[in-house]
Design a protein around this motif. Structure first.
Motif, short mmCIF file in Angstrom:
data_model
loop_
_atom_site.label_atom_id
_atom_site.label_comp_id
_atom_site.label_asym_id
_atom_site.label_seq_id
_atom_site.Cartn_x
_atom_site.Cartn_y
_atom_site.Cartn_z
N MET A 73 0.83 -1.19 0.00
CA MET A 73 0.00 0.00 0.00
C MET A 73 0.87 1.25 0.00
SD MET A 73 -3.12 0.91 -0.03
CE MET A 73 -4.17 2.24 0.31
N LYS A 74 2.02 1.21 0.71
CA LYS A 74 2.89 2.37 0.76
C LYS A 74 3.48 2.68 -0.61
CE LYS A 74 4.23 2.13 5.59
NZ LYS A 74 5.34 2.02 6.54
N SER A 75 3.82 1.63 -1.35
CA SER A 75 4.38 1.89 -2.69
C SER A 75 3.32 2.47 -3.62
CB SER A 75 4.97 0.61 -3.28
OG SER A 75 3.95 -0.32 -3.56
N PHE A 76 2.07 2.06 -3.42
CA PHE A 76 0.98 2.62 -4.23
C PHE A 76 0.82 4.11 -3.96
CE2 PHE A 76 -3.51 3.75 -4.71
CZ PHE A 76 -3.69 3.43 -6.05
N ILE A 77 0.86 4.50 -2.70
CA ILE A 77 0.73 5.91 -2.33
C ILE A 77 1.93 6.70 -2.84
CG2 ILE A 77 0.66 7.52 -0.38
CD1 ILE A 77 -0.99 5.40 1.13
N LYS A 78 3.12 6.11 -2.71
CA LYS A 78 4.32 6.78 -3.20
C LYS A 78 4.25 6.96 -4.72
CE LYS A 78 9.30 6.31 -3.55
NZ LYS A 78 10.44 5.41 -3.41
N GLU A 79 3.79 5.92 -5.41
CA GLU A 79 3.66 6.00 -6.88
C GLU A 79 2.63 7.06 -7.27
OE1 GLU A 79 2.49 2.94 -10.49
OE2 GLU A 79 3.20 2.13 -8.58
N PHE A 80 1.53 7.13 -6.53
CA PHE A 80 0.50 8.13 -6.81
C PHE A 80 1.04 9.53 -6.58
CE2 PHE A 80 -2.99 10.92 -5.49
CZ PHE A 80 -3.73 10.90 -6.65
N LYS A 81 1.82 9.75 -5.51
CA LYS A 81 2.43 11.06 -5.25
C LYS A 81 3.34 11.47 -6.39
CE LYS A 81 2.76 11.53 -0.22
NZ LYS A 81 3.72 11.55 0.88
N GLU A 82 4.16 10.54 -6.86
CA GLU A 82 5.07 10.85 -7.98
C GLU A 82 4.28 11.24 -9.22
OE1 GLU A 82 7.63 7.50 -8.52
OE2 GLU A 82 8.64 7.80 -6.60
N PHE A 83 3.18 10.52 -9.46
CA PHE A 83 2.35 10.84 -10.62
C PHE A 83 1.68 12.20 -10.47
CE2 PHE A 83 -2.03 10.94 -12.23
CZ PHE A 83 -1.78 10.90 -13.58
N ALA A 84 1.08 12.45 -9.32
CA ALA A 84 0.31 13.67 -9.11
C ALA A 84 1.18 14.91 -9.07
CB ALA A 84 -0.50 13.57 -7.81
N LEU A 85 2.43 14.77 -8.68
CA LEU A 85 3.29 15.93 -8.57
C LEU A 85 4.23 16.10 -9.75
CD1 LEU A 85 4.09 15.77 -4.76
CD2 LEU A 85 2.37 17.13 -5.92
N LYS A 86 4.05 15.30 -10.79
CA LYS A 86 4.84 15.49 -12.01
C LYS A 86 4.48 16.83 -12.63
CE LYS A 86 5.74 10.85 -13.69
NZ LYS A 86 5.40 9.88 -14.72
N GLY A 87 5.40 17.38 -13.37
CA GLY A 87 5.17 18.68 -14.00
C GLY A 87 4.01 18.66 -14.97
N ASN A 88 3.85 17.58 -15.74
CA ASN A 88 2.78 17.53 -16.73
C ASN A 88 1.41 17.57 -16.09
OD1 ASN A 88 4.72 17.33 -18.68
ND2 ASN A 88 4.54 15.12 -18.90
N VAL A 89 1.24 16.88 -14.97
CA VAL A 89 -0.06 16.87 -14.30
C VAL A 89 -0.36 18.25 -13.73
CG1 VAL A 89 -1.37 15.85 -12.39
CG2 VAL A 89 0.10 14.41 -13.80
N MET A 90 0.64 18.89 -13.14
CA MET A 90 0.43 20.23 -12.59
C MET A 90 0.13 21.23 -13.71
SD MET A 90 0.55 19.68 -9.44
CE MET A 90 0.72 21.23 -8.61
N ASP A 91 0.85 21.11 -14.82
CA ASP A 91 0.58 21.99 -15.97
C ASP A 91 -0.83 21.80 -16.49
OD1 ASP A 91 3.15 22.93 -15.76
OD2 ASP A 91 3.93 21.71 -17.41
N MET A 92 -1.26 20.54 -16.55
CA MET A 92 -2.61 20.25 -17.03
C MET A 92 -3.66 20.85 -16.09
SD MET A 92 -4.42 16.62 -17.89
CE MET A 92 -4.51 16.14 -16.18
N ALA A 93 -3.44 20.72 -14.78
CA ALA A 93 -4.39 21.26 -13.81
C ALA A 93 -4.48 22.78 -13.94
CB ALA A 93 -3.97 20.87 -12.40
N ILE A 94 -3.34 23.43 -14.09
CA ILE A 94 -3.34 24.89 -14.27
C ILE A 94 -4.06 25.26 -15.56
CG2 ILE A 94 -1.84 26.89 -14.68
CD1 ILE A 94 0.17 25.52 -12.74
N GLY A 95 -3.82 24.50 -16.61
CA GLY A 95 -4.48 24.75 -17.89
C GLY A 95 -5.99 24.62 -17.79
#
Length: 136
Positions: A1-23
């Protein structure tokens, strides 16, 4: 479960995801501006020619109101947003291509053979015309 949360954090905080959210947030704000433009300026202006508030045109079929004027205004909203986005993307692509063209143009792809003065590939080690051995 910890690796799943860590993987989700890495995905959610990637630059592309943040750029998309701002867009998306900026797109929503821009849509509100365009909706106001159409509802408050374009619709009344069209209403001058139709002699009625165009956004309030309603047809009744079987006791059900069909707001075709509001639908036409939504289509106009879409066309304006699509056109502006087209212009923005076109401007970004042009700005990106300007920087790339200068870098590509500066890199030579050919050189001149010092013996026969013919134009040859930049990575050639032997001239295909005079067969002279070239310095590297």
């Amino acid at each position: 479960m910890k690796s799943f949360i860590k993987e989700f954090k890495e995905f959610a905080l990637k630059g592309n995801v943040m750029d998309m959210a701002i867009g998306i947030v900026i797109g929503a704000a821009f849509t509100a501006i365009v909706t106001s433009l159409v509802d408050d300026i374009i619709s009344p202006f069209i209403g001058l020619f139709v002699k009625v508030d165009f956004s309030e045109l309603v047809g009744t079929i079987g006791g059900v109101d069909i707001r075709y004027g509001a639908f036409i205004m939504a289509v106009i909203n879409f066309l304006i947003v699509a056109f502006v986005l087209f212009l923005i993307i076109k401007a970004f692509n042009k700005a990106n291509s300007i920087g790339k063209k200068t870098a590509e143009e500066e890199a030579p792809t050919t050189k001149v053979c010092p013996f026969c003065k013919s134009e040859i590939a930049i990575d050639a080690i032997r001239c295909p015309n005079c067969t002279s051995q070239l310095e590297e």
